[in-house]
Design a protein around this motif. Sequence first.
Motif, PDB file in Angstrom:
ATOM      1  N   ALA A   1      24.339  52.172  24.089  1.00 53.09           N
ATOM      2  CA  ALA A   1      25.056  52.491  22.898  1.00 53.09           C
ATOM      3  C   ALA A   1      26.250  53.331  23.040  1.00 53.09           C
ATOM      4  O   ALA A   1      27.221  53.302  22.443  1.00 53.09           O
ATOM      5  CB  ALA A   1      23.912  53.235  21.928  1.00 53.09           C
ATOM      6  N   ALA A   2      25.999  54.282  24.207  1.00 55.60           N
ATOM      7  CA  ALA A   2      27.056  55.190  24.616  1.00 55.60           C
ATOM      8  C   ALA A   2      28.240  54.229  25.229  1.00 55.60           C
ATOM      9  O   ALA A   2      29.462  55.052  25.324  1.00 55.60           O
ATOM     10  CB  ALA A   2      26.658  56.224  25.838  1.00 55.60           C
ATOM     11  N   LEU A   3      28.289  53.021  25.625  1.00 55.38           N
ATOM     12  CA  LEU A   3      29.219  52.197  26.153  1.00 55.38           C
ATOM     13  C   LEU A   3      29.586  51.160  25.309  1.00 55.38           C
ATOM     14  O   LEU A   3      30.095  50.078  25.489  1.00 55.38           O
ATOM     15  CB  LEU A   3      28.852  51.803  27.455  1.00 55.38           C
ATOM     16  CG  LEU A   3      28.306  52.819  28.083  1.00 55.38           C
ATOM     17  CD1 LEU A   3      27.747  52.314  29.737  1.00 55.38           C
ATOM     18  CD2 LEU A   3      29.434  53.893  28.825  1.00 55.38           C
ATOM     19  N   ALA A   4      29.097  51.153  23.842  1.00 57.02           N
ATOM     20  CA  ALA A   4      29.144  49.934  22.975  1.00 57.02           C
ATOM     21  C   ALA A   4      30.843  49.513  22.815  1.00 57.02           C
ATOM     22  O   ALA A   4      30.954  48.519  22.703  1.00 57.02           O
ATOM     23  CB  ALA A   4      28.500  50.412  21.705  1.00 57.02           C
ATOM     24  N   ARG A   5      31.459  50.377  22.669  1.00 56.62           N
ATOM     25  CA  ARG A   5      33.003  50.196  22.384  1.00 56.62           C
ATOM     26  C   ARG A   5      33.846  49.186  23.501  1.00 56.62           C
ATOM     27  O   ARG A   5      34.499  48.549  23.226  1.00 56.62           O
ATOM     28  CB  ARG A   5      33.943  51.672  22.327  1.00 56.62           C
ATOM     29  CG  ARG A   5      33.494  52.463  21.085  1.00 56.62           C
ATOM     30  CD  ARG A   5      34.750  53.367  20.822  1.00 56.62           C
ATOM     31  NE  ARG A   5      35.207  54.014  21.959  1.00 56.62           N
ATOM     32  CZ  ARG A   5      34.826  55.037  22.706  1.00 56.62           C
ATOM     33  NH1 ARG A   5      34.072  55.919  22.004  1.00 56.62           N
ATOM     34  NH2 ARG A   5      35.473  55.492  23.648  1.00 56.62           N
ATOM     35  N   VAL A   6      33.306  49.566  24.748  1.00 58.33           N
ATOM     36  CA  VAL A   6      33.825  48.664  25.909  1.00 58.33           C
ATOM     37  C   VAL A   6      33.171  47.398  26.267  1.00 58.33           C
ATOM     38  O   VAL A   6      33.540  46.587  26.728  1.00 58.33           O
ATOM     39  CB  VAL A   6      34.111  49.762  26.944  1.00 58.33           C
ATOM     40  CG1 VAL A   6      35.550  50.637  26.820  1.00 58.33           C
ATOM     41  CG2 VAL A   6      32.958  50.290  27.508  1.00 58.33           C
ATOM     42  N   LEU A   7      31.748  47.338  25.929  1.00 58.57           N
ATOM     43  CA  LEU A   7      31.034  46.389  26.156  1.00 58.57           C
ATOM     44  C   LEU A   7      30.527  45.376  25.069  1.00 58.57           C
ATOM     45  O   LEU A   7      29.804  44.497  25.013  1.00 58.57           O
ATOM     46  CB  LEU A   7      29.668  46.897  26.861  1.00 58.57           C
ATOM     47  CG  LEU A   7      29.812  47.407  28.405  1.00 58.57           C
ATOM     48  CD1 LEU A   7      28.517  48.053  28.675  1.00 58.57           C
ATOM     49  CD2 LEU A   7      30.525  46.826  29.260  1.00 58.57           C
ATOM     50  N   ASP A   8      31.525  45.357  24.026  1.00 51.62           N
ATOM     51  CA  ASP A   8      30.882  44.612  22.817  1.00 51.62           C
ATOM     52  C   ASP A   8      31.015  43.196  23.299  1.00 51.62           C
ATOM     53  O   ASP A   8      32.179  42.858  23.538  1.00 51.62           O
ATOM     54  CB  ASP A   8      32.035  45.066  21.729  1.00 51.62           C
ATOM     55  CG  ASP A   8      31.473  44.212  20.366  1.00 51.62           C
ATOM     56  OD1 ASP A   8      30.431  43.949  20.276  1.00 51.62           O
ATOM     57  OD2 ASP A   8      32.567  44.117  19.572  1.00 51.62           O
ATOM     58  N   GLY A   9      30.198  42.393  23.129  1.00 51.82           N
ATOM     59  CA  GLY A   9      29.835  41.108  23.323  1.00 51.82           C
ATOM     60  C   GLY A   9      30.117  40.556  24.764  1.00 51.82           C
ATOM     61  O   GLY A   9      30.074  39.330  25.039  1.00 51.82           O
ATOM     62  N   VAL A  10      30.160  41.649  25.771  1.00 48.79           N
ATOM     63  CA  VAL A  10      30.341  41.549  27.192  1.00 48.79           C
ATOM     64  C   VAL A  10      28.754  41.447  27.755  1.00 48.79           C
ATOM     65  O   VAL A  10      28.197  42.432  27.832  1.00 48.79           O
ATOM     66  CB  VAL A  10      31.203  42.519  27.816  1.00 48.79           C
ATOM     67  CG1 VAL A  10      31.379  42.194  29.469  1.00 48.79           C
ATOM     68  CG2 VAL A  10      32.584  42.196  27.150  1.00 48.79           C
ATOM     69  N   PRO A  11      28.368  40.550  28.466  1.00 48.68           N
ATOM     70  CA  PRO A  11      27.203  40.684  29.158  1.00 48.68           C
ATOM     71  C   PRO A  11      27.345  41.387  30.659  1.00 48.68           C
ATOM     72  O   PRO A  11      28.228  41.112  31.557  1.00 48.68           O
ATOM     73  CB  PRO A  11      26.754  39.195  29.766  1.00 48.68           C
ATOM     74  CG  PRO A  11      28.134  38.181  29.624  1.00 48.68           C
ATOM     75  CD  PRO A  11      29.141  39.195  28.427  1.00 48.68           C
ATOM     76  N   ALA A  12      26.554  42.477  30.573  1.00 52.28           N
ATOM     77  CA  ALA A  12      26.912  43.554  31.541  1.00 52.28           C
ATOM     78  C   ALA A  12      25.469  44.082  31.885  1.00 52.28           C
ATOM     79  O   ALA A  12      24.646  44.166  31.103  1.00 52.28           O
ATOM     80  CB  ALA A  12      28.041  44.762  30.919  1.00 52.28           C
ATOM     81  N   LEU A  13      25.451  44.183  33.237  1.00 50.46           N
ATOM     82  CA  LEU A  13      24.536  44.755  33.962  1.00 50.46           C
ATOM     83  C   LEU A  13      24.990  46.048  34.645  1.00 50.46           C
ATOM     84  O   LEU A  13      25.850  45.904  35.768  1.00 50.46           O
ATOM     85  CB  LEU A  13      23.873  43.887  34.876  1.00 50.46           C
ATOM     86  CG  LEU A  13      22.856  42.823  34.215  1.00 50.46           C
ATOM     87  CD1 LEU A  13      22.334  41.780  35.263  1.00 50.46           C
ATOM     88  CD2 LEU A  13      21.677  43.360  33.446  1.00 50.46           C
ATOM     89  N   LEU A  14      24.685  47.162  34.657  1.00 55.32           N
ATOM     90  CA  LEU A  14      25.115  48.449  35.212  1.00 55.32           C
ATOM     91  C   LEU A  14      23.996  49.137  36.029  1.00 55.32           C
ATOM     92  O   LEU A  14      23.135  49.807  35.165  1.00 55.32           O
ATOM     93  CB  LEU A  14      25.777  49.517  33.980  1.00 55.32           C
ATOM     94  CG  LEU A  14      26.660  48.680  33.021  1.00 55.32           C
ATOM     95  CD1 LEU A  14      27.276  50.017  32.171  1.00 55.32           C
ATOM     96  CD2 LEU A  14      27.756  48.060  33.668  1.00 55.32           C
ATOM     97  N   GLN A  15      23.905  48.996  37.103  1.00 55.91           N
ATOM     98  CA  GLN A  15      22.971  49.636  38.000  1.00 55.91           C
ATOM     99  C   GLN A  15      23.223  51.002  38.229  1.00 55.91           C
ATOM    100  O   GLN A  15      24.156  51.488  38.505  1.00 55.91           O
ATOM    101  CB  GLN A  15      23.104  48.980  39.660  1.00 55.91           C
ATOM    102  CG  GLN A  15      21.721  49.136  40.252  1.00 55.91           C
ATOM    103  CD  GLN A  15      20.868  48.445  40.181  1.00 55.91           C
ATOM    104  OE1 GLN A  15      20.807  47.180  40.160  1.00 55.91           O
ATOM    105  NE2 GLN A  15      19.487  48.771  40.257  1.00 55.91           N
ATOM    106  N   LEU A  16      22.070  51.907  37.789  1.00 57.16           N
ATOM    107  CA  LEU A  16      22.188  53.442  38.101  1.00 57.16           C
ATOM    108  C   LEU A  16      22.183  53.614  39.495  1.00 57.16           C
ATOM    109  O   LEU A  16      21.452  52.748  40.242  1.00 57.16           O
ATOM    110  CB  LEU A  16      21.222  53.961  37.239  1.00 57.16           C
ATOM    111  CG  LEU A  16      21.483  54.368  35.859  1.00 57.16           C
ATOM    112  CD1 LEU A  16      21.542  53.036  34.889  1.00 57.16           C
ATOM    113  CD2 LEU A  16      20.541  55.560  35.340  1.00 57.16           C
ATOM    114  N   PHE A  17      22.573  54.746  40.075  1.00 63.34           N
ATOM    115  CA  PHE A  17      22.659  55.167  41.266  1.00 63.34           C
ATOM    116  C   PHE A  17      21.388  54.803  42.100  1.00 63.34           C
ATOM    117  O   PHE A  17      21.456  54.577  43.324  1.00 63.34           O
ATOM    118  CB  PHE A  17      23.327  56.490  41.393  1.00 63.34           C
ATOM    119  CG  PHE A  17      22.253  57.640  41.278  1.00 63.34           C
ATOM    120  CD1 PHE A  17      21.514  57.840  42.480  1.00 63.34           C
ATOM    121  CD2 PHE A  17      22.198  58.377  40.171  1.00 63.34           C
ATOM    122  CE1 PHE A  17      20.566  59.087  42.413  1.00 63.34           C
ATOM    123  CE2 PHE A  17      21.218  59.131  39.987  1.00 63.34           C
ATOM    124  CZ  PHE A  17      20.340  59.578  41.031  1.00 63.34           C
TER     125      PHE A  17
END
Length: 540
Positions: A127-143
């Motif tokens: 939710a903290a990244l909702a503005r930029v990832l709206d509708g985008v399938p994204a996988l963000l690996q944590l460090f």
Amino acid sequence: MRTRLVLLSARLLDPVTGAFLPETALAASEGRISALGDNRSIRALADSSTTVIDLKGAVVTPGLVDGHLHPLSGAELTHGLDLSGCADLDAVRETLARRVRALAPGAWLHAWGLDPNVFGDRPVEAAALARVLDGVPALLQLFDAHSMLASPRALELAGVDGPRSFAQAAEVVCDNAGRPTGLLLEDAACELVERAAPQPTHAERRDRLAAALRGMAATGLTGGHAMDAGGDSLSLYAELDAAGALPVRLRVAPWCQPGTDTDALRALIEQQGTGGALWRTEGVKLFMDGTIDNGTAWLERPDCHGESTHAFWPDPEAYTHIVAELHRAHVPTATHAIGDAAVRHALDAVEKAQSGGDRAVRHRIEHIETVPDDTLRRFAELDVVASMQPTHCCDFTRADHTDNWSRRLGEERASRGWRCRDLWDSGATVVLGSDWPIAPYPPLGVMAGARHRRPSRDLTRPPHGPEQALTALEALQGMTVNAAHAAGEERTAGRLAVGHRADLTVLADNPLTTAATDLPDLPVLLTVLDGRPTHRDESL
């Protein structure tokens, strides 16, 4: 025996004493050091087919070996967007937004290196990244590579709309209404969404792996203890090896997961010793816990969130049984154990496996981020190798303990983080590595971190636990003689001696007298693997 390589005008550094050898030249034949002597006597061994290099006073050390890395998964993971330089949420959002603008419609966004500290006191959720990832399938690996954030669109495409049950300690984190927050903990949960994304071809994976390994050779690495063997990684190593394109010697330990039955265990045992000229399968990797940062470590007392209370194996005694079976089969184990309870249980399992008197198998524990005093001496008593990654301490924690790792642990346990000095002084064999792609693989940076324990991005900041720093010589030993000992290769590797492997790292100056903060920038002039150069600076 034909001399393949001659190095002249060298300063040959003994990693045991820290002194230079009296000889000034070296010859290599059939992948081994065949002679040491003065320039004239060694030059006389060369013929028209010999590669002769005048080092002009450069320093030669045994080849540097990374004690813990993940070549194939690292090559794939780091192919995406690098978020490791983002220090706050605004930087993460801006970096993601730039990539989103360049994406084709429907394309997946892959990113890595996301630091949970950027969320501050907020929960780690999509939710903290909702503005930029709206509708985008994204996988963000944590460090830590034990967790990732999946965007709502990625969860939708994967059909993940609620909690799931797993045979290991993994979780699809959900809110109070049972809706996924996007945070996925451990491989079993991450794989649910990863499978929905487009997969690279075999050729793409091979090319990415080859490029990553070439990069490692250019930083002075000649070897690595690879802590996974997933998918087709072994066939990729074999392809590169057969083509003469494997620039790093690899010792590969396939995983043994909870639920491994008798047949699967037998297959792991039978796989031992297989390989090629420059790689082989040796050892088995197990997990006793996850990570402190995401609350999946195994601690003797809960962290400040009431988490990190369970082992990765639902039945820890099943792990103990597996270690005993592998020990009986003379298979060394490498156990991921970060929390104090996990480390203690891993040591208990080794001690139980050795109860019959057989001490010939050399086991090891990986990471060892926080342990109490009474654990330290047991490493030496049981001859268990302590495999440490000092740059994790440098780059993911802070001296004032305001980072996520430290705040979760509290002052007492955070103050005994990465006890490299205490383990060394207790008699343990300490091996250093990067855990790439979790931290950068250049070995000089790893050695430097073991010495200064400061954030590599800002060396003016105070060190975390400076009393746990290693000396310059100890740091070099951690990536040479100690790495050879961990692999049971002390008679053939890790030294500059006739008959030892001609795996060599050549530096512009002495790493023992170079300041720790300057060490990462010390030029690597030549890397030699099996008697052949894999990297050569244009100045030579």
